[in-house]
Scaffold this motif. Structure first.
Motif, PDB file in Angstrom:
ATOM      1  N   GLN A 217       0.358 -10.340   7.012  1.00 19.54           N
ATOM      2  CA  GLN A 217      -0.811 -10.461   6.151  1.00 19.54           C
ATOM      3  C   GLN A 217      -0.549  -9.942   4.746  1.00 19.54           C
ATOM      4  OE1 GLN A 217      -4.194  -8.638   8.082  1.00 19.54           O
ATOM      5  NE2 GLN A 217      -3.863  -9.799   9.975  1.00 19.54           N
ATOM      6  N   ARG A 218       0.014  -8.722   4.636  1.00 19.19           N
ATOM      7  CA  ARG A 218       0.186  -8.105   3.317  1.00 19.19           C
ATOM      8  C   ARG A 218       1.609  -7.610   3.067  1.00 19.19           C
ATOM      9  NH1 ARG A 218      -3.324  -5.648   0.096  1.00 19.19           N
ATOM     10  NH2 ARG A 218      -2.191  -3.669   0.284  1.00 19.19           N
ATOM     11  N   LEU A 219       2.143  -6.896   4.046  1.00 18.23           N
ATOM     12  CA  LEU A 219       3.402  -6.206   3.822  1.00 18.23           C
ATOM     13  C   LEU A 219       4.548  -7.153   3.474  1.00 18.23           C
ATOM     14  CD1 LEU A 219       5.362  -3.859   3.841  1.00 18.23           C
ATOM     15  CD2 LEU A 219       5.457  -4.026   6.331  1.00 18.23           C
ATOM     16  N   LEU A 220       4.777  -8.139   4.296  1.00 20.63           N
ATOM     17  CA  LEU A 220       5.951  -8.986   4.075  1.00 20.63           C
ATOM     18  C   LEU A 220       5.841  -9.855   2.820  1.00 20.63           C
ATOM     19  CD1 LEU A 220       6.912  -9.716   7.767  1.00 20.63           C
ATOM     20  CD2 LEU A 220       8.044  -8.211   6.126  1.00 20.63           C
ATOM     21  N   PRO A 221       4.668 -10.370   2.471  1.00 20.01           N
ATOM     22  CA  PRO A 221       4.575 -11.033   1.166  1.00 20.01           C
ATOM     23  C   PRO A 221       4.896 -10.092   0.003  1.00 20.01           C
ATOM     24  CG  PRO A 221       2.753 -11.711   2.556  1.00 20.01           C
ATOM     25  CD  PRO A 221       3.446 -10.609   3.290  1.00 20.01           C
ATOM     26  N   MET A 222       4.437  -8.833   0.097  1.00 20.51           N
ATOM     27  CA  MET A 222       4.757  -7.859  -0.949  1.00 20.51           C
ATOM     28  C   MET A 222       6.260  -7.596  -1.003  1.00 20.51           C
ATOM     29  SD  MET A 222       1.742  -4.991  -0.385  1.00 20.51           S
ATOM     30  CE  MET A 222       2.293  -3.933  -1.725  1.00 20.51           C
ATOM     31  N   ALA A 223       6.876  -7.449   0.172  1.00 19.53           N
ATOM     32  CA  ALA A 223       8.311  -7.161   0.237  1.00 19.53           C
ATOM     33  C   ALA A 223       9.122  -8.309  -0.355  1.00 19.53           C
ATOM     34  CB  ALA A 223       8.717  -6.897   1.680  1.00 19.53           C
ATOM     35  N   GLU A 224       8.761  -9.523   0.000  1.00 22.70           N
ATOM     36  CA  GLU A 224       9.493 -10.680  -0.541  1.00 22.70           C
ATOM     37  C   GLU A 224       9.363 -10.758  -2.056  1.00 22.70           C
ATOM     38  OE1 GLU A 224       9.968 -14.538   1.762  1.00 22.70           O
ATOM     39  OE2 GLU A 224       7.992 -13.828   2.449  1.00 22.70           O
ATOM     40  N   LYS A 225       8.160 -10.522  -2.560  1.00 23.38           N
ATOM     41  CA  LYS A 225       7.931 -10.608  -3.993  1.00 23.38           C
ATOM     42  C   LYS A 225       8.763  -9.587  -4.754  1.00 23.38           C
ATOM     43  CE  LYS A 225       4.203 -10.624  -7.428  1.00 23.38           C
ATOM     44  NZ  LYS A 225       2.733 -10.514  -7.642  1.00 23.38           N
ATOM     45  N   GLN A 226       8.942  -8.391  -4.148  1.00 25.11           N
ATOM     46  CA  GLN A 226       9.677  -7.323  -4.818  1.00 25.11           C
ATOM     47  C   GLN A 226      11.160  -7.303  -4.451  1.00 25.11           C
ATOM     48  OE1 GLN A 226       7.793  -3.458  -4.775  1.00 25.11           O
ATOM     49  NE2 GLN A 226       5.744  -4.328  -4.682  1.00 25.11           N
ATOM     50  N   LEU A 283      14.694 -12.076  13.248  1.00 25.43           N
ATOM     51  CA  LEU A 283      15.669 -12.361  12.204  1.00 25.43           C
ATOM     52  C   LEU A 283      15.285 -13.550  11.328  1.00 25.43           C
ATOM     53  CD1 LEU A 283      18.968 -11.780  14.180  1.00 25.43           C
ATOM     54  CD2 LEU A 283      18.281 -10.564  12.103  1.00 25.43           C
ATOM     55  N   ALA A 284      14.341 -14.352  11.783  1.00 23.17           N
ATOM     56  CA  ALA A 284      14.007 -15.575  11.051  1.00 23.17           C
ATOM     57  C   ALA A 284      13.242 -15.310   9.764  1.00 23.17           C
ATOM     58  CB  ALA A 284      13.193 -16.523  11.947  1.00 23.17           C
ATOM     59  N   HIS A 285      12.626 -14.143   9.631  1.00 19.87           N
ATOM     60  CA  HIS A 285      11.887 -13.887   8.396  1.00 19.87           C
ATOM     61  C   HIS A 285      12.865 -13.632   7.256  1.00 19.87           C
ATOM     62  CE1 HIS A 285       9.078 -12.369   5.464  1.00 19.87           C
ATOM     63  NE2 HIS A 285       8.102 -12.829   6.228  1.00 19.87           N
ATOM     64  N   PRO A 286      12.634 -14.215   6.080  1.00 16.47           N
ATOM     65  CA  PRO A 286      13.566 -14.046   4.959  1.00 16.47           C
ATOM     66  C   PRO A 286      13.787 -12.591   4.537  1.00 16.47           C
ATOM     67  CG  PRO A 286      12.016 -15.812   4.503  1.00 16.47           C
ATOM     68  CD  PRO A 286      11.545 -15.149   5.762  1.00 16.47           C
ATOM     69  N   ALA A 287      12.809 -11.723   4.794  1.00 12.88           N
ATOM     70  CA  ALA A 287      12.953 -10.317   4.404  1.00 12.88           C
ATOM     71  C   ALA A 287      13.858  -9.538   5.346  1.00 12.88           C
ATOM     72  CB  ALA A 287      11.582  -9.644   4.341  1.00 12.88           C
ATOM     73  N   THR A 288      14.096 -10.057   6.531  1.00 17.86           N
ATOM     74  CA  THR A 288      14.853  -9.306   7.534  1.00 17.86           C
ATOM     75  C   THR A 288      16.333  -9.260   7.190  1.00 17.86           C
ATOM     76  OG1 THR A 288      13.288  -9.986   9.264  1.00 17.86           O
ATOM     77  CG2 THR A 288      15.391  -9.073   9.980  1.00 17.86           C
ATOM     78  N   ALA A 289      16.857  -8.041   7.100  1.00 17.01           N
ATOM     79  CA  ALA A 289      18.281  -7.852   6.852  1.00 17.01           C
ATOM     80  C   ALA A 289      19.055  -7.658   8.143  1.00 17.01           C
ATOM     81  CB  ALA A 289      18.501  -6.644   5.948  1.00 17.01           C
ATOM     82  N   ALA A 290      18.428  -7.046   9.153  1.00 14.84           N
ATOM     83  CA  ALA A 290      19.106  -6.793  10.427  1.00 14.84           C
ATOM     84  C   ALA A 290      18.089  -6.394  11.484  1.00 14.84           C
ATOM     85  CB  ALA A 290      20.156  -5.685  10.278  1.00 14.84           C
ATOM     86  N   VAL A 291      18.496  -6.548  12.737  1.00  9.86           N
ATOM     87  CA  VAL A 291      17.752  -6.006  13.871  1.00  9.86           C
ATOM     88  C   VAL A 291      18.617  -4.924  14.504  1.00  9.86           C
ATOM     89  CG1 VAL A 291      16.391  -8.069  14.387  1.00  9.86           C
ATOM     90  CG2 VAL A 291      18.659  -7.814  15.401  1.00  9.86           C
TER      91      VAL A 291
END
Length: 336
Positions: A217-226, A283-291
């Protein structure tokens, strides 16, 4: 520095189980598991003082202190200082409660000040037997607090741990820092600050097949933008997605058991293992660097690596979407 440029691969090893999480793990079993991870190519290791009151760091250090320091990437956490003083009786660990009952009995100081941050790093270096850290996470800064209290702890971290870690990063002592939490709110508030700015975050249990709506909802859009990266901790949701019985560090409730059953049904129809579905979803989210799945048995390492590379048909992901078992906003493997 971007997490994806620091981390050597898309899978690492989370060492919470090495701290005797849920059960007392014999030393030889812990050692064999860590050796298996190294022998099968794992080169990113995440740990924390909280895990068994330093036990996980000590066990990990027995492996890493025998390796060349430039061969692996290492992250640990600040926010807990492990004291030499031994504590008897129940210890207050908040919602992580009795997770590490079988760990070391040392007293744990919960503090995010500048002084505690420096003491925590010094203690970790000693237990790990290394001369430097790559990434430092600010651990559980808002996990165990409610109302205004957790905001006060976050402010303590902002004026203490955040500034110390920013200085260490700017001096080249560490490569990156961020938050290591299992709630999205403290990361959102930190990303909204002008300064200090984290390089990434370790989000445990909040971007999994079972629980990802809130992060989207909020966190991952913010992370991608930054341009801030995410390490996904607890990709198996405390074990329930890997054949275990725990969810959120406790026995899984009936509604979670039923949701897992439905996912298993879809996976079975498509010939997909649940571990592969869990890891590849995170892992499919663009923000994910590793699991960073954890383990206490050597055989689990091979299972995790096989799951990472398992061929999962697109139909499986379509079926999950149709059954409303994943959010329509969640990026899926293959760009779906």
């Amino acid at each position: 520095m971007a997490l994806k440029t620091i981390l050597p691969d898309r899978i690492g090893f989370g060492t919470a189980p090495m701290g005797n999480m849920f059960r007392a793990v014999p030393d030889e079993e812990a050692s064999a598991t860590l050796d298996a991870a190294w022998d099968q190519g794992i080169r990113y290791y995440d740990t924390a003082p909280l895990y068994g009151a330093g036990l996980a760091e000590i066990r990990l250090g027995e492996l890493l202190s025998r390796k060349r320091r430039d061969e692996f990437v290492l992250s640990t956490k600040v926010g807990r200082v492990i004291l030499d003083e031994v504590e008897s009786g129940n210890r207050e660990l908040g919602e992580k409660g009795s997770l590490f009952e079988a760990g070391r009995p040392n007293r744990i100081l919960h503090e995010w000040t500048a002084d505690a941050t420096e003491r925590s790093i010094e203690g970790s270096l000693q237990r790990l037997g290394v001369d430097r850290l790559d990434i430092v996470w600010v651990h559980d800064v808002a996990q165990d607090f409610h109302g205004d209290d957790w905001l006060g702890k976050l402010e303590e971290a902002r004026t203490g741990a955040f500034r110390v870690l920013t200085r260490l990063r700017n001096e080249g002592v560490i490569k990156a820092w961020g938050l290591g939490v299992n709630r999205t709110e403290p990361i959102e508030l930190t990303l909204a600050l002008d300064e200090p700015k984290p390089d990434g975050f370790l989000l445990a249990g909040r971007y999994t097949l079972l629980d990802h709506d809130h992060a989207l909802q909020r966190l991952l859009p913010m992370a991608e933008k930054q341009g801030v990266g995410m390490v996904v901790g607890g990709p198996y949701s405390s074990g329930i997605l890997a054949g275990g019985a725990h969810f959120e560090y406790a026995d899984a409730p009936p509604e979670i058991i039923e949701r897992v059953r439905r996912i298993k049904d879809v996976a079975g129809r498509n010939g997909v293992s649940l571990k592969a579905a869990a890891l590849q979803f995170s892992l499919a989210h663009p923000a994910t660097a590793a699991v960073i799945p954890g383990a206490t048995k050597p055989s689990r390492i091979a299972e995790d690596l096989a799951a990472l590379h398992e061929k999962v048909p697109d139909q499986f992901w379509r079926d999950l979407r149709e059954a409303e078992l994943v959010s329509p906003r969640a990026p899926l493997p293959g760009g779906m």
